[in-house]
Write a protein that holds these residues in place. Structure first.
Motif, short mmCIF file in Angstrom:
data_model
loop_
_atom_site.label_atom_id
_atom_site.label_comp_id
_atom_site.label_asym_id
_atom_site.label_seq_id
_atom_site.Cartn_x
_atom_site.Cartn_y
_atom_site.Cartn_z
N ASN A 90 0.81 -1.22 0.00
CA ASN A 90 0.00 0.00 0.00
C ASN A 90 0.84 1.27 0.00
O ASN A 90 0.37 2.34 0.42
CB ASN A 90 -0.94 0.01 1.21
N ARG A 106 1.28 -6.06 -4.47
CA ARG A 106 0.62 -5.56 -3.26
C ARG A 106 1.18 -4.21 -2.80
O ARG A 106 0.64 -3.60 -1.88
CB ARG A 106 0.72 -6.60 -2.15
N GLU A 147 -1.57 0.89 -3.87
CA GLU A 147 -2.63 1.22 -2.92
C GLU A 147 -3.90 0.43 -3.23
O GLU A 147 -4.31 0.32 -4.37
CB GLU A 147 -2.92 2.71 -2.96
N SER A 148 -4.46 -0.16 -2.20
CA SER A 148 -5.74 -0.88 -2.22
C SER A 148 -5.67 -2.31 -2.76
O SER A 148 -6.63 -3.06 -2.63
CB SER A 148 -6.82 -0.10 -2.97
N GLU A 180 -5.72 -4.88 0.20
CA GLU A 180 -7.03 -4.81 0.85
C GLU A 180 -8.11 -5.45 -0.02
O GLU A 180 -8.93 -6.25 0.44
CB GLU A 180 -7.39 -3.36 1.14
N ALA A 181 -8.11 -5.10 -1.30
CA ALA A 181 -9.13 -5.63 -2.21
C ALA A 181 -9.02 -7.14 -2.37
O ALA A 181 -10.02 -7.83 -2.56
CB ALA A 181 -9.01 -4.95 -3.57
N THR A 221 -11.25 -8.93 0.03
CA THR A 221 -12.69 -8.69 0.02
C THR A 221 -13.39 -9.85 -0.68
O THR A 221 -12.76 -10.69 -1.31
CB THR A 221 -13.02 -7.39 -0.71
N SER A 235 -14.43 -7.14 -4.57
CA SER A 235 -14.06 -5.84 -5.12
C SER A 235 -12.67 -5.81 -5.75
O SER A 235 -11.71 -6.36 -5.21
CB SER A 235 -14.11 -4.78 -4.02
N PRO A 274 -9.21 -3.58 -7.04
CA PRO A 274 -8.48 -2.47 -6.43
C PRO A 274 -8.96 -1.13 -6.98
O PRO A 274 -9.78 -1.06 -7.90
CB PRO A 274 -7.03 -2.72 -6.85
N LYS A 275 -8.42 -0.08 -6.41
CA LYS A 275 -8.69 1.27 -6.88
C LYS A 275 -8.32 1.39 -8.36
O LYS A 275 -7.31 0.84 -8.79
CB LYS A 275 -7.86 2.27 -6.06
N THR A 332 -8.49 -2.63 -14.16
CA THR A 332 -7.45 -1.90 -13.45
C THR A 332 -6.08 -2.50 -13.69
O THR A 332 -5.91 -3.72 -13.70
CB THR A 332 -7.76 -1.89 -11.94
#
Length: 394
Positions: free
Chosen positions: A46, A271, A274-275, A278-279, A282, A285, A287-288, A339
């Motif tokens: 991140n 990894r 960013e995101s 985290e994604a 989930t 979802s 990533p950003k 993405t």
């Protein structure tokens, strides 16, 4: 393509959780893809902003396609496509066969991703059936998977008797495992597990039964979907011990998987963006939105690899349609499931598909599904309106 086509066609999704190919087309796919480029050592999770996907100019891949009137642009595809195939207008019912090695985990079709996420049923089931993912991971699932009783011919006979006139067959899911004799992916069903060419079996059975068939491809966003394999347990006796996604080709020396590069299955560690981490944990979802701007050479190679595998399957099996998964206007859009990169890989695949079909059949009586693309001539999406006028998106 006229969207009304799909307003009268219902595709039944069937997921199976139990346990002589035709000659290639007139061209062959002879492109020599360079080895996967090296990448830098992973930076802290991140810590790297995504590149701006809006200002990043779409890359035109240096990837040749079959010659013909279709150029790898949306304008050319839309201008040249002749319209809905007559056979599809007469085919009111089809069946989607969503079948692959993830069924072995008995934990859903995202088992490969979730077995690396502590606390999920997939993780717990994997521990009981196979072992800890730092020692026994998805690669061992692929090695051991063998649905010996699975018979495409028997199923095609059942489907035809039920009234189906076309089938939608999974070619590769997000797990990167190709279900055919894949020229560009060594992690495939002819080399591991059952050692069977499933697409070849489906094609043979479908043609003998007079049923049309298409192939689905879900591997565009596997490079961020697979990021769970680079994690480790956060608690317990195995805390901090990396899962097997971190293995290298050299680690396989003397092992059953010697010569098989884990990067071609799990990808590379992304990894740092960013995101992404985290994604990955989930339920679904992505990533950003944005570009993996520190991995542009790898991203370009990955997009070409993605496209070549589709071109290879099209050439070998000459399907009546192809399907690509995703949530944005096209794969590799820099946003949504696209993405990471922005390029014209999808346009090249479709133009190649239509040019090959024209040369093989003398007409383009096939179509392409881009899951959520806007209504255009030459592609359809998977939103269908049922008799009760309810919306269904597959």
């Amino acid at each position: 393509m006229n969207r009304n086509l799909l307003m009268t066609t219902v595709m039944l999704s069937v997921c199976f959780c139990s346990c002589t190919q035709k000659q290639s087309g007139v061209f062959g796919v002879d492109y020599e893809l360079e080895p996967m480029p090296s990448v830098h050592a992973p930076l802290p999770e991140n810590s790297v902003p995504m590149g701006d996907g809006d200002t990043f100019e779409e890359v035109k891949l240096d990837l040749p396609i079959a010659s013909g009137p279709y150029e790898p642009t949306w304008n050319s595809i839309e201008a040249n496509y002749p319209g809905t195939p007559a056979w599809l207008r007469d085919s009111k019912f089809g069946i989607w066969v969503h079948f692959g090695p993830q069924a072995a985990g008995e934990s859903g079709d995202w088992y490969a991703r979730k077995l690396y996420v502590e606390g999920t049923s997939a993780y717990e089931n994997h521990l009981k059936k196979y072992g800890h993912p730092s020692e026994v991971g998805y690669k061992e699932v692929l090695r051991d998977w063998n649905p010996a009783k699975f018979s495409p011919k028997a199923l095609v006979d059942i489907y035809k008797d039920a009234g189906a006139r076309f089938l939608i067959i999974q070619g590769v899911h997000h797990d990167q495992f190709d279900m055919w004799d894949s020229k560009y992916q060594a992690w495939n069903s002819t080399r591991l597990g059952p050692k069977r060419d499933f697409l070849g079996e489906w094609e043979k059975a479908s043609r003998e039964a007079g049923i049309r068939f298409g192939i689905t491809f879900h591997h565009e966003y596997s490079w961020w979907w697979w990021q769970t394999a680079f994690q480790s347990d956060t608690q317990g006796d195995k805390a901090g011990i990396p899962y097997d996604g971190n293995l290298t080709l050299e680690d396989g020396k003397g092992k059953w998987w010697e010569g098989l590069d884990p990067r071609y299955l799990y990808g590379v560690n992304l990894r740092e963006y960013e995101s992404v981490a985290e994604a990955a944990n989930t339920l679904w979802s992505p990533p950003k939105p944005g570009i993996f701007s520190g991995h542009l050479e790898f991203a370009k190679w990955y997009a070409k690899w993605w496209a070549l595998r589709m071109m290879d399957a099209v050439d070998k099996y000459q399907p009546d349609f192809i399907y690509t998964d995703g949530t944005d206007q096209q794969p590799f859009s820099g946003s949504g499931t696209g993405t990471g990169y922005k390029c014209d890989a999808m346009q090249r695949v479709i133009a190649d598909f239509y040019n090959r079909t024209l040369a093989d059949r003398g007409e383009v009586d096939v179509f392409s599904i881009v899951k959520f693309r806007k209504t255009t001539n030459g592609t359809v999406n998977t939103c269908v309106r049922l008799v009760l006028r309810a919306e269904l998106c597959i």
